[in-house]
Design a protein around this motif. Structure first.
Motif, short mmCIF file in Angstrom:
data_model
loop_
_atom_site.label_atom_id
_atom_site.label_comp_id
_atom_site.label_asym_id
_atom_site.label_seq_id
_atom_site.Cartn_x
_atom_site.Cartn_y
_atom_site.Cartn_z
N PRO A 6 -33.97 110.30 85.30
CA PRO A 6 -35.40 109.93 85.72
C PRO A 6 -36.35 109.12 84.87
O PRO A 6 -36.02 109.13 83.62
N ASN A 7 -37.11 108.17 85.42
CA ASN A 7 -37.96 107.53 84.54
C ASN A 7 -38.53 108.24 83.51
O ASN A 7 -38.76 107.61 82.27
N ASP A 8 -39.14 109.44 83.89
CA ASP A 8 -39.66 110.10 82.60
C ASP A 8 -39.21 110.32 81.83
O ASP A 8 -39.50 110.67 80.37
N VAL A 9 -37.93 110.97 81.94
CA VAL A 9 -36.85 111.24 80.88
C VAL A 9 -36.43 110.21 79.81
O VAL A 9 -36.46 110.39 78.85
N SER A 10 -36.22 109.25 80.85
CA SER A 10 -35.96 107.75 80.02
C SER A 10 -37.11 107.29 79.04
O SER A 10 -37.03 107.15 78.01
N PHE A 11 -38.29 107.63 79.56
CA PHE A 11 -39.56 107.28 78.71
C PHE A 11 -39.70 108.28 77.59
O PHE A 11 -39.97 107.93 76.42
N ILE A 12 -39.46 109.74 77.64
CA ILE A 12 -39.35 110.42 76.57
C ILE A 12 -38.47 110.17 75.61
O ILE A 12 -38.62 110.23 74.16
N LEU A 13 -37.12 109.99 75.98
CA LEU A 13 -36.04 109.49 74.94
C LEU A 13 -36.42 108.33 74.37
O LEU A 13 -36.39 108.40 73.01
N ASP A 14 -37.05 107.22 74.97
CA ASP A 14 -37.27 106.15 74.32
C ASP A 14 -38.45 106.14 73.50
O ASP A 14 -38.59 105.54 72.26
N LYS A 15 -39.34 106.84 73.76
CA LYS A 15 -40.71 107.19 73.00
C LYS A 15 -40.28 107.92 71.74
O LYS A 15 -40.76 107.51 70.39
N LEU A 16 -39.45 108.85 71.53
CA LEU A 16 -38.92 109.36 70.35
C LEU A 16 -38.05 108.53 69.65
O LEU A 16 -38.43 108.44 68.29
N LEU A 17 -37.15 107.71 70.21
CA LEU A 17 -36.33 106.97 69.68
C LEU A 17 -37.33 105.53 68.94
O LEU A 17 -37.24 105.20 67.61
N TYR A 24 -31.66 113.23 72.91
CA TYR A 24 -30.74 113.45 73.78
C TYR A 24 -31.14 114.41 74.89
O TYR A 24 -32.05 115.36 74.54
N ILE A 25 -30.84 114.17 75.95
CA ILE A 25 -30.82 115.26 77.18
C ILE A 25 -29.68 116.20 76.63
O ILE A 25 -28.42 115.67 75.90
N VAL A 26 -29.61 117.43 76.89
CA VAL A 26 -28.56 118.40 76.57
C VAL A 26 -28.61 119.45 77.36
O VAL A 26 -29.43 119.91 78.33
N GLY A 27 -27.48 120.13 77.34
CA GLY A 27 -27.05 121.43 78.32
C GLY A 27 -26.81 121.14 79.63
O GLY A 27 -26.07 120.48 80.01
N GLY A 28 -27.58 122.14 80.44
CA GLY A 28 -27.32 122.26 81.74
C GLY A 28 -27.72 120.97 82.44
O GLY A 28 -26.92 120.91 83.66
N CYS A 29 -28.62 120.17 82.15
CA CYS A 29 -28.82 118.83 82.99
C CYS A 29 -27.40 117.87 82.62
O CYS A 29 -27.04 117.23 83.45
#
Length: 170
Positions: A6-17, A24-29
């Motif tokens: 999802p766009n918001d997940v990509s945003f979070i990963l990109d912002k941390l990077l 990373y996304i992790v676990g159950g997802c």
């Protein structure tokens, strides 16, 4: 292998990077995406410390939901995302929660502390699967990361989780 985020997940990963951290996304997802199911929640892990994560997302509402264990919840568009610092767990005295955690710098150590191989996978543009979780998903196996006796003694609820995964994932 490509997981559509999802766009918001990509945003979070990109912002941390962008701020010099791994994420990373992790676990159950990851597990659910590999099963071609739509994840119901997206957990993120990073080597950013909790306060660093809060600072990076200072324009958004953050909640110190599990700060003792390195977890904050970030709200974007009213959707909660748990972001947890890479960690190893201390001793488990209550058969449920680690007494303390130690923050670490790499994803490998974080994945080593997880319950089952199918939950010990991470993704950010490529899959990190150190314990053959993808193979276990394909072969329909619920297997602990490391020594099963140790994992179940750490957290007795993992026994129920194994049964639930067996039933839900067939």
């Amino acid at each position: 292998m490509n997981i559509s985020l999802p766009n918001d997940v990509s945003f979070i990963l990109d912002k941390l990077l962008e701020n010099g951290f791994s994420a990373y996304i992790v676990g159950g997802c990851v597990r659910d995406a590999l099963l071609l199911k739509t994840p119901t929640d997206w957990d993120i892990c990073t080597n950013a410390l909790p306060q660093q994560t809060i600072d990076i997302f200072s324009d958004y509402k953050t909640i110190k939901t599990g700060i003792k264990h390195g977890t904050i919840t970030l709200l974007i568009n009213s959707v909660p995302y748990e972001i947890t610092t890479f960690r190893t767990d201390g001793d488990y005295f209550d058969s449920r929660h680690p007494e303390n955690v130690k923050y670490i710098r790499d994803i490998d150590g974080d994945l080593a502390r997880r319950d089952f191989t199918i939950n010990a996978m991470a993704y950010n543009k490529k899959l990190v699967d150190l314990y053959n979780g993808q193979k276990d998903l394909k072969n329909r196996i619920i297997r602990c990361v490391g020594d099963a006796d140790k994992r179940f003694l750490e957290d007795a609820l993992r026994i129920m989780r194994a049964i639930r995964f067996s039933a839900v994932l067939d």
